[in-house]
Design a protein around this motif. Structure first.
Motif, PDB file in Angstrom:
ATOM      1  N   LEU A  29      38.256  38.914  40.354  1.00 39.17           N
ATOM      2  CA  LEU A  29      37.520  39.393  41.518  1.00 39.17           C
ATOM      3  C   LEU A  29      38.038  40.780  41.867  1.00 39.17           C
ATOM      4  CD1 LEU A  29      35.474  38.873  43.768  1.00 39.17           C
ATOM      5  CD2 LEU A  29      37.342  37.863  45.116  1.00 39.17           C
ATOM      6  N   LEU A  30      37.187  41.813  41.699  1.00 41.77           N
ATOM      7  CA  LEU A  30      37.602  43.204  41.873  1.00 41.77           C
ATOM      8  C   LEU A  30      37.210  43.771  43.231  1.00 41.77           C
ATOM      9  CD1 LEU A  30      36.648  44.605  38.346  1.00 41.77           C
ATOM     10  CD2 LEU A  30      38.831  43.644  39.112  1.00 41.77           C
ATOM     11  N   ALA A  31      36.171  43.224  43.853  1.00 42.65           N
ATOM     12  CA  ALA A  31      35.738  43.751  45.147  1.00 42.65           C
ATOM     13  C   ALA A  31      34.935  42.685  45.886  1.00 42.65           C
ATOM     14  CB  ALA A  31      34.885  45.009  44.963  1.00 42.65           C
ATOM     15  N   ALA A  32      35.101  42.680  47.204  1.00 35.28           N
ATOM     16  CA  ALA A  32      34.307  41.793  48.062  1.00 35.28           C
ATOM     17  C   ALA A  32      34.104  42.527  49.387  1.00 35.28           C
ATOM     18  CB  ALA A  32      35.005  40.447  48.269  1.00 35.28           C
ATOM     19  N   PRO A  33      33.293  43.592  49.399  1.00 36.00           N
ATOM     20  CA  PRO A  33      33.189  44.476  50.569  1.00 36.00           C
ATOM     21  C   PRO A  33      32.668  43.780  51.829  1.00 36.00           C
ATOM     22  CG  PRO A  33      31.476  44.968  48.952  1.00 36.00           C
ATOM     23  CD  PRO A  33      32.448  44.058  48.294  1.00 36.00           C
ATOM     24  N   ARG A  34      31.916  42.705  51.653  1.00 35.95           N
ATOM     25  CA  ARG A  34      31.394  41.992  52.825  1.00 35.95           C
ATOM     26  C   ARG A  34      32.094  40.653  53.029  1.00 35.95           C
ATOM     27  NH1 ARG A  34      24.811  42.984  52.431  1.00 35.95           N
ATOM     28  NH2 ARG A  34      24.906  45.282  52.371  1.00 35.95           N
ATOM     29  N   GLY A  35      33.255  40.509  52.383  1.00 36.01           N
ATOM     30  CA  GLY A  35      34.000  39.267  52.542  1.00 36.01           C
ATOM     31  C   GLY A  35      33.482  38.172  51.614  1.00 36.01           C
ATOM     32  N   GLY A 107      27.651  47.046  48.697  1.00 35.81           N
ATOM     33  CA  GLY A 107      27.904  45.827  49.469  1.00 35.81           C
ATOM     34  C   GLY A 107      27.848  44.528  48.687  1.00 35.81           C
ATOM     35  N   THR A 108      28.120  44.584  47.407  1.00 35.95           N
ATOM     36  CA  THR A 108      28.101  43.332  46.633  1.00 35.95           C
ATOM     37  C   THR A 108      29.487  43.066  46.059  1.00 35.95           C
ATOM     38  OG1 THR A 108      27.024  42.150  44.839  1.00 35.95           O
ATOM     39  CG2 THR A 108      27.445  44.461  44.468  1.00 35.95           C
ATOM     40  N   ALA A 109      29.850  41.783  45.975  1.00 40.86           N
ATOM     41  CA  ALA A 109      31.125  41.414  45.353  1.00 40.86           C
ATOM     42  C   ALA A 109      31.049  41.692  43.851  1.00 40.86           C
ATOM     43  CB  ALA A 109      31.440  39.946  45.609  1.00 40.86           C
ATOM     44  N   LEU A 110      32.192  42.030  43.254  1.00 44.93           N
ATOM     45  CA  LEU A 110      32.217  42.376  41.842  1.00 44.93           C
ATOM     46  C   LEU A 110      33.263  41.535  41.107  1.00 44.93           C
ATOM     47  CD1 LEU A 110      31.360  44.198  39.473  1.00 44.93           C
ATOM     48  CD2 LEU A 110      33.156  45.813  40.183  1.00 44.93           C
ATOM     49  N   PHE A 111      32.811  40.853  40.051  1.00 47.73           N
ATOM     50  CA  PHE A 111      33.706  40.119  39.156  1.00 47.73           C
ATOM     51  C   PHE A 111      33.814  40.898  37.846  1.00 47.73           C
ATOM     52  CE2 PHE A 111      32.268  36.562  41.841  1.00 47.73           C
ATOM     53  CZ  PHE A 111      33.495  35.955  42.140  1.00 47.73           C
ATOM     54  N   GLY A 112      35.057  41.197  37.435  1.00 47.19           N
ATOM     55  CA  GLY A 112      35.277  41.829  36.147  1.00 47.19           C
ATOM     56  C   GLY A 112      35.492  40.778  35.070  1.00 47.19           C
ATOM     57  N   VAL A 113      34.696  40.809  34.031  1.00 49.03           N
ATOM     58  CA  VAL A 113      34.757  39.823  32.951  1.00 49.03           C
ATOM     59  C   VAL A 113      35.612  40.374  31.820  1.00 49.03           C
ATOM     60  CG1 VAL A 113      33.420  38.472  31.292  1.00 49.03           C
ATOM     61  CG2 VAL A 113      32.487  38.939  33.570  1.00 49.03           C
ATOM     62  N   ARG A 114      36.654  39.666  31.451  1.00 46.07           N
ATOM     63  CA  ARG A 114      37.537  40.123  30.374  1.00 46.07           C
ATOM     64  C   ARG A 114      36.856  39.955  29.015  1.00 46.07           C
ATOM     65  NH1 ARG A 114      42.845  36.774  32.369  1.00 46.07           N
ATOM     66  NH2 ARG A 114      42.433  37.004  34.597  1.00 46.07           N
ATOM     67  N   ASP A 115      37.337  40.722  28.056  1.00 46.15           N
ATOM     68  CA  ASP A 115      36.697  40.726  26.741  1.00 46.15           C
ATOM     69  C   ASP A 115      36.762  39.366  26.059  1.00 46.15           C
ATOM     70  OD1 ASP A 115      36.006  43.352  26.979  1.00 46.15           O
ATOM     71  OD2 ASP A 115      37.752  44.123  25.892  1.00 46.15           O
ATOM     72  N   GLN A 116      37.783  38.558  26.352  1.00 48.09           N
ATOM     73  CA  GLN A 116      37.921  37.268  25.669  1.00 48.09           C
ATOM     74  C   GLN A 116      36.893  36.243  26.136  1.00 48.09           C
ATOM     75  OE1 GLN A 116      40.222  38.822  27.528  1.00 48.09           O
ATOM     76  NE2 GLN A 116      42.318  38.451  26.799  1.00 48.09           N
ATOM     77  N   ALA A 117      36.345  36.448  27.308  1.00 47.67           N
ATOM     78  CA  ALA A 117      35.431  35.454  27.884  1.00 47.67           C
ATOM     79  C   ALA A 117      34.033  35.582  27.292  1.00 47.67           C
ATOM     80  CB  ALA A 117      35.371  35.623  29.403  1.00 47.67           C
ATOM     81  N   ARG A 118      33.361  34.445  27.183  1.00 41.33           N
ATOM     82  CA  ARG A 118      31.980  34.424  26.699  1.00 41.33           C
ATOM     83  C   ARG A 118      31.040  34.228  27.882  1.00 41.33           C
ATOM     84  NH1 ARG A 118      31.475  29.830  22.456  1.00 41.33           N
ATOM     85  NH2 ARG A 118      29.353  30.643  22.405  1.00 41.33           N
TER      86      ARG A 118
END
Length: 548
Positions: A29-35, A107-118
């Protein structure tokens, strides 16, 4: 590409509830600007060129097909559409920061997906979690009842108590068979499918449920003679911060078995898997975890799929434990099948108790436990010994187990499984030996591999030793066996003669006769080594067309 929305979850599901589950599956979880208290109603898949779409509102958007700043336009479009969160591959550190800033601005939450994940695995986990969070008060009707009843029966057998599984509303989902040792609360709970209200009040006032909701703490509830209740052990069933129910063991006619608390925690972890599994999901016999584990160990599926499901890095080390339940030599095929099922249940329960990320699978009649991370230390060997003792006691079946060396990456698990099979092959002729590690039988494993090579190449042999075997067949003698024992014992005549129950002079005569037939020089270390390998390969039947 059109978005493919998942069946909408209720508006009551919040990003806060899903985030811990995703964060354990190679997603950050990289960002959650609105909680995190934002509604989440489903999952959609989108491509980088997607324009703003109304169906993205309040959804988790899986942005496949692009990474880094190449996904900026689609991220901003999803944010403008009202997406609760976006998941994408972030690329380099500088690109990650640019994406994070864009997520904050729109204003959107951001999930960073690692390269190993499908992507497939992330979608599966997210949808399963949303389904589980959707269960709420209807949990009893949506869970896999067969899994829970089977789990309750196994836990009752291991603990010696009476087991029940309850949902968050204290309704009984599953239970083990009862005997005369159960108390009135147990009887009323089973008959009424819910814990009696007067006993619930006592538990609440004692703070029992407050402690059960806190995680994997095993709560000891003492007997209450005034209420007619026996002692109980209980643990909460949780997943991703979500309270899914409780697991109870009531002391019956005798005390609970040692280590019941540890086994109870393992059972709670398996119960959580059963409760999280979507209704009508993977096959009735194996859940997603078992399927992915079997796929990795057999080399059919990549390590990333299981790593994503377990929430571990694909680059973590792993150790494999193999369990071999031998046929006791009696009973029909149905008995054998039932023993196999029960063995699988016990292994799965103990694996979950040992480590949350441990996973078990049944392949070709054997049970395997994959333990990500960590090393094959004494603790794992001791745990394996306890498991074998438990299986022998409850199944009445000879059981042996092997513990491999730790492989450096999860992708090396198939090789570790092969090593485990080789260890079991070494100890198969010694039924009294319950557990072996690779280090304890390393020489025997390597020798067997060398003998396998000789078996696959019958042209690699010494004709003189073939003649010795032919001499034995013609004369019904055993010069080959005597010579092999003599070589194995470094020429200790007295020791070999004692083992063969013959006079030392008789053995000396056999060795002189073997030398005369073959012409080998026993003072030559190379000739001795070749003779040992040839005779051992013949004795184990590895050389085609030869036997001693």
């Amino acid at each position: 590409m059109d978005a493919h929305p998942h069946t909408a979850a209720p508006a009551g599901v919040l990003l806060r509830q899903l985030a811990p589950t995703l964060a354990g599956h190679l997603v950050d979880l990289l960002a959650a600007p609105r909680g995190l208290d934002r509604p989440l109603t489903g999952v959609v898949i989108a491509e980088p060129d997607d324009a703003p779409r109304p169906e993205h509102k309040d959804r988790l958007v899986l942005l496949v097909g692009a990474r880094g700043t190449g996904a900026l336009r689609a991220l901003i479009a999803a944010g403008r559409s009202g997406a609760t969160a976006v998941a994408l591959r972030t690329g380099r550190d500088d690109e990650r920061e640019a994406l994070r800033q864009a997520a904050v601005e729109c204003g959107t939450a951001l999930f960073g997906v690692r390269d190993q994940a499908r992507w497939e695995d992330i979608g599966t986990v997210a949808r399963a979690a949303l389904d589980a969070l959707d269960l709420g008060p209807d949990l009893a009707g949506r869970t896999r009842q067969g899994d829970l009843f089977s789990l309750a029966r196994t836990l009752a057998a291991l603990s010696g108590g009476a087991v029940s599984v309850e949902d968050p509303a204290n309704r009984v989902l599953a239970y083990s068979r009862s005997d005369d040792g159960v108390d009135e609360v147990r009887r009323l709970s089973i008959l009424g499918h819910a814990c009696p209200e007067n006993y619930l009040k006592v538990l609440r006032e004692a703070g029992v449920y407050e402690r059960l909701r806190g995680g994997e703490l095993v709560v000891d509830v003492p007997e209450r003679p005034d209420l007619g209740t026996r002692r109980r052990l209980a643990v909460g069933i949780t997943a991703g911060g979500r309270f899914l129910g409780t697991l109870w063991i009531q002391e019956s006619t005798g005390p609970l078995a040692p280590h019941t608390g540890q086994v109870l925690r393992g059972a709670a972890r398996l119960a959580a898997v059963a409760l999280l599994r979507p209704f009508g999901g993977p096959g009735s016999e194996n859940g997603l975890r078992e399927d992915l584990t079997a796929g990795l160990l057999s080399g059919r599926s990549p390590a990333a799929a299981l790593a994503g499901h377990l929430g571990v890095s694909v680059d973590c080390g792993a150790t494999v434990v193999a369990v071999e339940p031998h046929d006791p030599g009696h009973g029909d095929d149905r008995d054998t099948g039932l023993r196999g099922d029960r063995c699988a249940e016990i292994v799965a329960l103990h694996a979950a108790a040992h480590r949350r990320t441990a996973a078990s699978a049944r392949l070709d009649g054997r049970l395997y436990v994959l333990v990500p991370g960590g090393t094959a230390d004494r603790g794992l060997t001791a745990w394996t010994a306890d498991l074998v003792t438990t299986l022998r006691r409850h199944l009445g079946t000879p059981v042996q187990a092997a513990v491999t060396a730790t492989v450096p990456r999860l992708a090396d698990a198939p090789a570790a499984r092969t090593e485990a099979d080789r260890i079991l092959a070494v100890i198969a002729d010694d039924p009294g030996r319950q557990v072996a590690t690779y280090d304890s039988v390393r020489a025997a494993v390597l020798l067997n591999r060398i003998l396998d090579v000789l078996g696959d190449h019958p042209d690699i042999h010494d004709p003189a030793l073939d003649e010795l075997a032919a001499h034995d067949r013609r004369n019904r003698s055993d010069l080959c066996g005597s010579l092999l024992r003599y070589l194995d014992a470094f020429g200790d005549v007295k020791t070999v003669a004692r083992r063969l129950h013959i006079h030392p002079n008789t053995l000396r005569h056999r060795i002189r006769r073997a030398v005369a037939v073959t012409g080998i020089d026993l003072d030559d270390p190379q000739q001795r080594l070749v003779a040992q390998l040839h005779l051992r390969a013949a004795r184990t039947g590895r050389e085609h067309g030869r036997s001693v």
